[in-house]
Motif scaffolding. Structure first.
Motif, PDB file in Angstrom:
ATOM      1  N   MET A   1       0.840  -1.191   0.000  1.00 25.73           N
ATOM      2  CA  MET A   1       0.000   0.000   0.000  1.00 25.73           C
ATOM      3  C   MET A   1       0.879   1.246   0.000  1.00 25.73           C
ATOM      4  O   MET A   1       1.994   1.241   0.517  1.00 25.73           O
ATOM      5  CB  MET A   1      -0.911   0.024   1.227  1.00 25.73           C
ATOM      6  CG  MET A   1      -1.841  -1.179   1.357  1.00 25.73           C
ATOM      7  SD  MET A   1      -3.076  -1.255   0.063  1.00 25.73           S
ATOM      8  CE  MET A   1      -4.176   0.060   0.567  1.00 25.73           C
ATOM      9  N   ARG A   2       0.360   2.324  -0.554  1.00 27.78           N
ATOM     10  CA  ARG A   2       1.070   3.604  -0.558  1.00 27.78           C
ATOM     11  C   ARG A   2       0.058   4.734  -0.398  1.00 27.78           C
ATOM     12  O   ARG A   2      -1.152   4.540  -0.564  1.00 27.78           O
ATOM     13  CB  ARG A   2       1.848   3.785  -1.860  1.00 27.78           C
ATOM     14  CG  ARG A   2       0.964   3.816  -3.106  1.00 27.78           C
ATOM     15  CD  ARG A   2       1.746   4.166  -4.351  1.00 27.78           C
ATOM     16  NE  ARG A   2       0.907   4.083  -5.548  1.00 27.78           N
ATOM     17  CZ  ARG A   2       0.090   5.044  -5.966  1.00 27.78           C
ATOM     18  NH1 ARG A   2      -0.042   6.173  -5.252  1.00 27.78           N
ATOM     19  NH2 ARG A   2      -0.627   4.881  -7.060  1.00 27.78           N
ATOM     20  N   GLU A   3       0.577   5.910  -0.099  1.00 27.99           N
ATOM     21  CA  GLU A   3      -0.302   7.061   0.039  1.00 27.99           C
ATOM     22  C   GLU A   3      -0.706   7.594  -1.333  1.00 27.99           C
ATOM     23  O   GLU A   3       0.065   7.545  -2.289  1.00 27.99           O
ATOM     24  CB  GLU A   3       0.383   8.178   0.832  1.00 27.99           C
ATOM     25  CG  GLU A   3       0.390   7.941   2.318  1.00 27.99           C
ATOM     26  CD  GLU A   3       0.692   9.214   3.094  1.00 27.99           C
ATOM     27  OE1 GLU A   3       0.767  10.302   2.482  1.00 27.99           O
ATOM     28  OE2 GLU A   3       0.850   9.105   4.311  1.00 27.99           O
ATOM     29  N   SER A   4      -1.922   8.137  -1.390  1.00 27.00           N
ATOM     30  CA  SER A   4      -2.406   8.760  -2.613  1.00 27.00           C
ATOM     31  C   SER A   4      -1.615  10.021  -2.918  1.00 27.00           C
ATOM     32  O   SER A   4      -1.205  10.764  -2.012  1.00 27.00           O
ATOM     33  CB  SER A   4      -3.888   9.112  -2.466  1.00 27.00           C
ATOM     34  OG  SER A   4      -4.324   9.962  -3.509  1.00 27.00           O
ATOM     35  N   ASN A   7      -3.379  13.508  -1.562  1.00 29.92           N
ATOM     36  CA  ASN A   7      -3.568  13.816  -0.139  1.00 29.92           C
ATOM     37  C   ASN A   7      -3.029  15.196   0.202  1.00 29.92           C
ATOM     38  O   ASN A   7      -1.972  15.607  -0.286  1.00 29.92           O
ATOM     39  CB  ASN A   7      -2.840  12.790   0.737  1.00 29.92           C
ATOM     40  CG  ASN A   7      -3.535  11.443   0.766  1.00 29.92           C
ATOM     41  OD1 ASN A   7      -4.677  11.306   0.341  1.00 29.92           O
ATOM     42  ND2 ASN A   7      -2.841  10.441   1.283  1.00 29.92           N
ATOM     43  N   TYR A  37       0.637   5.024  12.421  1.00 27.58           N
ATOM     44  CA  TYR A  37       0.401   4.905  10.976  1.00 27.58           C
ATOM     45  C   TYR A  37       1.669   5.202  10.193  1.00 27.58           C
ATOM     46  O   TYR A  37       2.012   4.479   9.241  1.00 27.58           O
ATOM     47  CB  TYR A  37      -0.730   5.848  10.569  1.00 27.58           C
ATOM     48  CG  TYR A  37      -0.764   6.160   9.094  1.00 27.58           C
ATOM     49  CD1 TYR A  37      -1.207   5.204   8.178  1.00 27.58           C
ATOM     50  CD2 TYR A  37      -0.353   7.410   8.609  1.00 27.58           C
ATOM     51  CE1 TYR A  37      -1.230   5.487   6.819  1.00 27.58           C
ATOM     52  CE2 TYR A  37      -0.371   7.697   7.261  1.00 27.58           C
ATOM     53  CZ  TYR A  37      -0.810   6.729   6.362  1.00 27.58           C
ATOM     54  OH  TYR A  37      -0.824   6.998   5.031  1.00 27.58           O
ATOM     55  N   MET A  41       3.494   2.598   7.663  1.00 25.45           N
ATOM     56  CA  MET A  41       3.711   2.875   6.248  1.00 25.45           C
ATOM     57  C   MET A  41       5.196   2.877   5.900  1.00 25.45           C
ATOM     58  O   MET A  41       5.570   2.677   4.736  1.00 25.45           O
ATOM     59  CB  MET A  41       3.073   4.211   5.853  1.00 25.45           C
ATOM     60  CG  MET A  41       1.554   4.231   5.927  1.00 25.45           C
ATOM     61  SD  MET A  41       0.759   3.031   4.811  1.00 25.45           S
ATOM     62  CE  MET A  41       1.027   3.825   3.221  1.00 25.45           C
ATOM     63  N   ILE A  63      -5.057   5.907   1.039  1.00 22.93           N
ATOM     64  CA  ILE A  63      -4.031   4.939   0.708  1.00 22.93           C
ATOM     65  C   ILE A  63      -4.593   4.009  -0.355  1.00 22.93           C
ATOM     66  O   ILE A  63      -5.786   3.678  -0.351  1.00 22.93           O
ATOM     67  CB  ILE A  63      -3.524   4.140   1.936  1.00 22.93           C
ATOM     68  CG1 ILE A  63      -4.662   3.446   2.678  1.00 22.93           C
ATOM     69  CG2 ILE A  63      -2.741   5.034   2.874  1.00 22.93           C
ATOM     70  CD1 ILE A  63      -4.185   2.555   3.832  1.00 22.93           C
ATOM     71  N   ASP A  66      -0.172  -0.404  -4.301  1.00 19.34           N
ATOM     72  CA  ASP A  66       1.084   0.047  -4.885  1.00 19.34           C
ATOM     73  C   ASP A  66       0.980   0.213  -6.398  1.00 19.34           C
ATOM     74  O   ASP A  66       1.603   1.102  -6.978  1.00 19.34           O
ATOM     75  CB  ASP A  66       2.217  -0.930  -4.554  1.00 19.34           C
ATOM     76  CG  ASP A  66       2.629  -0.875  -3.089  1.00 19.34           C
ATOM     77  OD1 ASP A  66       2.447   0.182  -2.462  1.00 19.34           O
ATOM     78  OD2 ASP A  66       3.123  -1.897  -2.573  1.00 19.34           O
TER      79      ASP A  66
END
Length: 452
Positions: A1-4, A7, A37, A41, A63, A66
């Motif tokens: 998973m990764r951050e958008s 954001n 968090y 991450m 999130i 990937d």
């Protein structure tokens, strides 16, 4: 998973907030959960990050997987909304004539009013749409649409009757200068399902009367104010205050006057950017000066809205995620001029060089239509890399086609996204809002499935 990539984070002593412009959601994260968090991450799988927090971050598209292609998801949204045939919309210019003489108007006006022949062709176009659409929206436009009130009321009755029989949702809005918006007219509009009314007031009396005088040079402020006292009992009123270098400093005086008149909580105000459109050299705007640049307007907008909130004339807000943003770039929408001529953009009304066809032969548009339906912000590298893309989607195509106005195509979120989110966080904290908050009613279920 990764951050958008979409954001926007705002840090507060006791919590962190994240707004995602693709979903339109804001999440409040207690500070201890935010620390966990961040560790999670960063690769610490033992970090005590609550599963509920991760679930909210996923739901808010904050999130993503990937391998998630967020640009592709937005592009899908844009083209889907551009090409949908489930919704139909018309902007109808009932009169290109106007009782005002605003020096920044982008229209070359002539005293024409929609006639019954054009009305019949409009109804024929709707009849052809009804078997396959779910909703139909009309925006009444001008000139001044209430100069053509006979056509407005007559067409409204026909639209409603046809839509009700076909079980198609009908809605309508109007953009008016407010001078003819007396109480009887308000009742007539409400009876015709006009749900939203935009009225222009450009400052306190002396300023407004200079910027929005009647054709005979007299002032219009007092009559509009008197009309608004009745209108708010019947209609949802939004007051647009067009601002430039000459009147921006006077908005607080206007807000104080409106608040003293008892309009707090009864109507909302918002700023409009005056742009010196020069495509039609016969329109007043071609020689208008003193306009803010896009970045200058973004700064003035923040001050304007802060004052409006203080006087009870607005609430803090964030921009909503969108698809194809306006009639100009949506395939199943048209602007019908008062003589039956067709346009794609409101800013083109009255400009004979921007006519794309005629309502009498609406199925045979000319070659000018192609530029509007080929406008694609995803071919613009600046747009593709912009955090505001989900709420802007390329902005104003009309301005994008003009080298002199190109920078004005953008909404203000591009320039002030952190300030806008930060101010909304202040509002959320004052109202003790917690958890995942949806800024809009936009359904995100399909996009969430795409992203995960």
């Amino acid at each position: 998973m990764r951050e958008s990539r979409y954001n926007v984070w705002v840090q507060r002593p006791d919590a962190a907030y994240v707004f995602n412009s693709r979903s339109g959601a804001l999440l409040c994260i207690p500070i201890e959960h935010h620390v966990a968090y961040r560790a999670f991450m960063a690769g610490d799988t033992d970090a005590p990050c609550p599963p509920g927090l991760l679930a909210n971050l996923i739901a808010g598209l904050m999130i993503v997987r990937d391998d998630a292609d967020e640009l592709q998801s937005l592009e899908k949204r844009y083209h889907s909304s551009r090409n949908t045939d489930r919704h139909f919309a018309l902007t109808v210019v009932t009169s290109l004539g106007c009782n005002f003489s605003c020096p920044y108007c982008f229209e070359e006006k002539h005293p024409s009013v929609l006639d019954e022949e054009v009305e019949e062709h409009i109804l024929a176009v709707l009849d052809a749409q009804l078997p396959h659409i779910e909703s139909f929206h009309v925006t009444w436009f001008g000139g001044e649409p209430l100069v053509g009130k006979r056509s407005l009321l007559q067409l409204s009755d026909a639209f409603i009757r046809r839509c009700d029989e076909a079980e198609v949702r009908y809605s309508a809005s109007i953009i008016t200068n407010g001078f003819l918006l007396d109480e009887a007219t308000c009742r007539e509009l409400a009876d015709r399902r006009v749900s939203s009314v935009q009225v222009g007031i450009d400052g306190p009396p002396t300023v407004h009367d200079r910027m929005r005088p009647l054709n005979n040079g007299r002032g219009s402020f007092d009559r509009i104010l008197a009309n608004l006292h009745k209108a708010v009992d019947h209609l949802d009123i939004k007051v647009r205050v067009n601002i430039d270098e000459g009147n921006a400093s006077s908005v607080e005086e206007l807000f104080k006057l409106l608040a003293d008149e008892g309009f707090g909580g009864k109507l909302t105000v918002y700023p409009g950017q005056i742009v010196g459109v020069q495509q039609n050299l016969r329109a007043p705007s071609a020689t208008y000066r003193g306009c803010f640049s896009n970045t200058e307007f973004a700064s003035e907008e923040r001050r304007f809205l802060d004052l409006a909130v203080r006087y009870g004339l607005a609430e803090p807000r964030l921009p909503s995620p969108t698809g194809a943003p306006c009639t100009a770039v949506r395939a199943n929408e048209l602007v019908v001029g008062s003589r039956g001529e067709l346009y794609k953009c409101w800013d083109s009304v009255g400009d004979r060089n921007e006519v794309i066809g005629d309502i009498r032969e609406h199925a045979s548009p000319n070659g000018r239509l192609a530029k509007w339906l080929s406008y694609d912000p995803f071919q613009d590298q600046e747009c593709r890399g912009c955090i505001a893309l989900p709420v802007c989607m390329g902005g104003c195509a009309h301005h994008a086609f003009d080298d002199l106005l190109y920078e004005n195509r953008c909404g203000t979120f591009r320039h002030t996204f952190h300030e806008q989110v930060s101010r909304f966080v202040d509002f959320a904290e004052q109202n003790r809002l917690t958890g995942l908050m949806s800024i809009t009613g936009l359904s995100r279920s399909m996009e969430t499935a795409d992203a995960l």
